[in-house]
Scaffold this motif. Structure first.
Motif, mmCIF file in Angstrom:
data_model
loop_
_atom_site.group_PDB
_atom_site.id
_atom_site.type_symbol
_atom_site.label_atom_id
_atom_site.label_comp_id
_atom_site.label_asym_id
_atom_site.label_seq_id
_atom_site.Cartn_x
_atom_site.Cartn_y
_atom_site.Cartn_z
ATOM 1 N N ALA A 1 1.747 -5.742 34.104
ATOM 2 C CA ALA A 1 2.879 -5.757 35.037
ATOM 3 C C ALA A 1 2.580 -6.648 36.236
ATOM 4 O O ALA A 1 1.479 -6.624 36.783
ATOM 5 C CB ALA A 1 3.204 -4.344 35.499
ATOM 6 N N THR A 2 3.542 -7.429 36.636
ATOM 7 C CA THR A 2 3.382 -8.320 37.783
ATOM 8 C C THR A 2 3.626 -7.552 39.080
ATOM 9 O O THR A 2 4.251 -6.492 39.084
ATOM 10 C CB THR A 2 4.372 -9.491 37.690
ATOM 11 N N TRP A 3 3.153 -8.117 40.191
ATOM 12 C CA TRP A 3 3.314 -7.454 41.482
ATOM 13 C C TRP A 3 4.782 -7.207 41.807
ATOM 14 O O TRP A 3 5.127 -6.170 42.356
ATOM 15 C CB TRP A 3 2.639 -8.266 42.591
ATOM 16 N N ASP A 4 5.667 -8.168 41.472
ATOM 17 C CA ASP A 4 7.076 -7.982 41.802
ATOM 18 C C ASP A 4 7.736 -6.923 40.927
ATOM 19 O O ASP A 4 8.688 -6.265 41.351
ATOM 20 C CB ASP A 4 7.841 -9.306 41.775
ATOM 21 N N SER A 5 7.197 -6.712 39.735
ATOM 22 C CA SER A 5 7.687 -5.605 38.902
ATOM 23 C C SER A 5 7.340 -4.271 39.543
ATOM 24 O O SER A 5 8.168 -3.363 39.609
ATOM 25 C CB SER A 5 7.066 -5.661 37.502
ATOM 26 N N VAL A 6 6.120 -4.160 40.011
ATOM 27 C CA VAL A 6 5.675 -2.918 40.653
ATOM 28 C C VAL A 6 6.486 -2.663 41.923
ATOM 29 O O VAL A 6 6.875 -1.525 42.211
ATOM 30 C CB VAL A 6 4.156 -2.966 40.945
ATOM 31 N N ASP A 7 6.806 -3.721 42.664
ATOM 32 C CA ASP A 7 7.630 -3.558 43.865
ATOM 33 C C ASP A 7 9.045 -3.110 43.521
ATOM 34 O O ASP A 7 9.643 -2.302 44.234
ATOM 35 C CB ASP A 7 7.669 -4.853 44.671
ATOM 36 N N ALA A 8 9.592 -3.633 42.434
ATOM 37 C CA ALA A 8 10.921 -3.199 41.990
ATOM 38 C C ALA A 8 10.885 -1.730 41.568
ATOM 39 O O ALA A 8 11.815 -0.964 41.839
ATOM 40 C CB ALA A 8 11.404 -4.081 40.838
ATOM 41 N N ARG A 9 9.808 -1.329 40.938
ATOM 42 C CA ARG A 9 9.625 0.079 40.558
ATOM 43 C C ARG A 9 9.581 0.949 41.811
ATOM 44 O O ARG A 9 10.215 1.995 41.891
ATOM 45 C CB ARG A 9 8.325 0.226 39.763
ATOM 46 N N ASN A 10 8.836 0.484 42.801
ATOM 47 C CA ASN A 10 8.696 1.223 44.045
ATOM 48 C C ASN A 10 10.042 1.409 44.735
ATOM 49 O O ASN A 10 10.389 2.506 45.188
ATOM 50 C CB ASN A 10 7.709 0.467 44.941
ATOM 51 N N LEU A 11 10.819 0.345 44.826
ATOM 52 C CA LEU A 11 12.124 0.405 45.469
ATOM 53 C C LEU A 11 13.077 1.323 44.707
ATOM 54 O O LEU A 11 13.732 2.181 45.305
ATOM 55 C CB LEU A 11 12.730 -1.002 45.572
ATOM 56 N N SER A 12 13.165 1.144 43.405
ATOM 57 C CA SER A 12 14.098 1.973 42.640
ATOM 58 C C SER A 12 13.696 3.447 42.684
ATOM 59 O O SER A 12 14.557 4.333 42.715
ATOM 60 C CB SER A 12 14.239 1.481 41.195
ATOM 61 N N ALA A 13 12.406 3.719 42.752
ATOM 62 C CA ALA A 13 11.955 5.112 42.831
ATOM 63 C C ALA A 13 12.429 5.776 44.118
ATOM 64 O O ALA A 13 12.923 6.914 44.101
ATOM 65 C CB ALA A 13 10.434 5.188 42.721
ATOM 66 N N VAL A 14 12.306 5.084 45.251
ATOM 67 C CA VAL A 14 12.734 5.689 46.518
ATOM 68 C C VAL A 14 14.257 5.821 46.566
ATOM 69 O O VAL A 14 14.783 6.816 47.070
ATOM 70 C CB VAL A 14 12.158 4.947 47.746
ATOM 71 N N ILE A 15 14.973 4.866 46.012
ATOM 72 C CA ILE A 15 16.442 4.936 45.979
ATOM 73 C C ILE A 15 16.890 6.118 45.115
ATOM 74 O O ILE A 15 17.766 6.902 45.504
ATOM 75 C CB ILE A 15 17.043 3.615 45.434
ATOM 76 N N LEU A 16 16.293 6.263 43.936
ATOM 77 C CA LEU A 16 16.688 7.353 43.048
ATOM 78 C C LEU A 16 16.229 8.709 43.579
ATOM 79 O O LEU A 16 16.891 9.726 43.357
ATOM 80 C CB LEU A 16 16.195 7.116 41.622
ATOM 81 N N TYR A 17 15.123 8.736 44.283
ATOM 82 C CA TYR A 17 14.708 9.986 44.925
ATOM 83 C C TYR A 17 15.744 10.407 45.962
ATOM 84 O O TYR A 17 16.163 11.562 46.017
ATOM 85 C CB TYR A 17 13.330 9.814 45.573
ATOM 86 N N ASP A 18 16.174 9.468 46.772
ATOM 87 C CA ASP A 18 17.195 9.765 47.771
ATOM 88 C C ASP A 18 18.486 10.245 47.110
ATOM 89 O O ASP A 18 19.110 11.193 47.562
ATOM 90 C CB ASP A 18 17.455 8.524 48.625
ATOM 91 N N LEU A 19 18.861 9.599 46.035
ATOM 92 C CA LEU A 19 20.115 9.918 45.352
ATOM 93 C C LEU A 19 20.071 11.260 44.631
ATOM 94 O O LEU A 19 20.989 12.067 44.745
ATOM 95 C CB LEU A 19 20.451 8.804 44.351
ATOM 96 N N THR A 20 18.981 11.505 43.904
ATOM 97 C CA THR A 20 18.935 12.687 43.027
ATOM 98 C C THR A 20 18.156 13.860 43.605
ATOM 99 O O THR A 20 18.348 14.997 43.179
ATOM 100 C CB THR A 20 18.287 12.334 41.673
ATOM 101 N N GLY A 21 17.230 13.580 44.509
ATOM 102 C CA GLY A 21 16.364 14.633 45.035
ATOM 103 C C GLY A 21 15.233 15.008 44.083
ATOM 104 O O GLY A 21 14.437 15.905 44.373
#
Length: 194
Positions: free
Chosen positions: A55-75
């Protein structure tokens, strides 16, 4: 593009944000976007498990961003755990914008905006500090050139839209989080040249 983990995580972040915005005004449509975001994230996670070492660094960053967004959305705490695994903000002095290593400024802002009861207090403090450090760096950069152009990244190449797309996002975010007028003033000044 062909299916890939990075873009699936980017999509999950965008669809998750859309779902959050739509929830109070069009709950049925919000549910469509939420379900789609969750599915995209799950697909990327299953693929990531098979190829984590590649996995490339930008893939990991996209994972990081989507994780925090989905955490906020779903709890769902599982997303928070993934965010904590991949965030650079474990370090209180983390630079959340280093091209080629990590660009987690969007995730830092998303985390800094979360309700206090949903966050790890130290991580929230680090996220806020990272945003303010970027904003202060941007103000300093703007005061050192004739055009007041701000930039969060001193080494940004001129061909990368340097003068056409100045900094400012980091300043607006800092203003939003603190209410300090100096950040708003810096963002407005930066927009004058383009």
């Amino acid at each position: 593009l062909a299916p890939n983990i990075r873009d699936s995580w980017f999509y999950a972040a965008v669809a998750g944000r859309a779902a959050k915005v739509l929830k109070p005004i069009k709950p049925e449509l919000a549910k469509v976007y939420e379900d789609s975001a969750v599915k995209a994230f799950a697909w990327a996670e299953s693929s990531y498990a098979k190829m984590e070492a590649k996995a490339t660094w930008d893939s990991v960053d996209a994972r990081n961003l989507s994780a925090v967004i989905l955490y906020d959305l779903t709890g769902d705490k599982a997303y928070h755990d993934i965010f904590l695994q991949t965030t650079c903000m474990k370090d209180a002095k983390a630079d959340v914008y280093i091209h080629g290593r990590n660009i987690q400024s969007h995730a830092a802002f998303a985390y800094a905006r979360l309700a206090a009861d949903k966050t790890d207090p130290k991580m929230k403090e680090n996220a806020l500090a990272a945003i303010l450090t970027m904003a202060d760096r941007s103000l300093q950069y703007g005061s050192g050139n004739a055009f007041n152009v701000t930039n969060r990244e001193r080494g940004r190449p001129m061909f990368a839209g340097f003068f056409g797309t100045p900094g400012g996002t980091e300043l607006v975010r800092a203003h939003y989080l603190t209410g300090k007028n100096e950040y708003l003033k810096g963002a407005l000044q930066s927009c004058q040249f383009p």
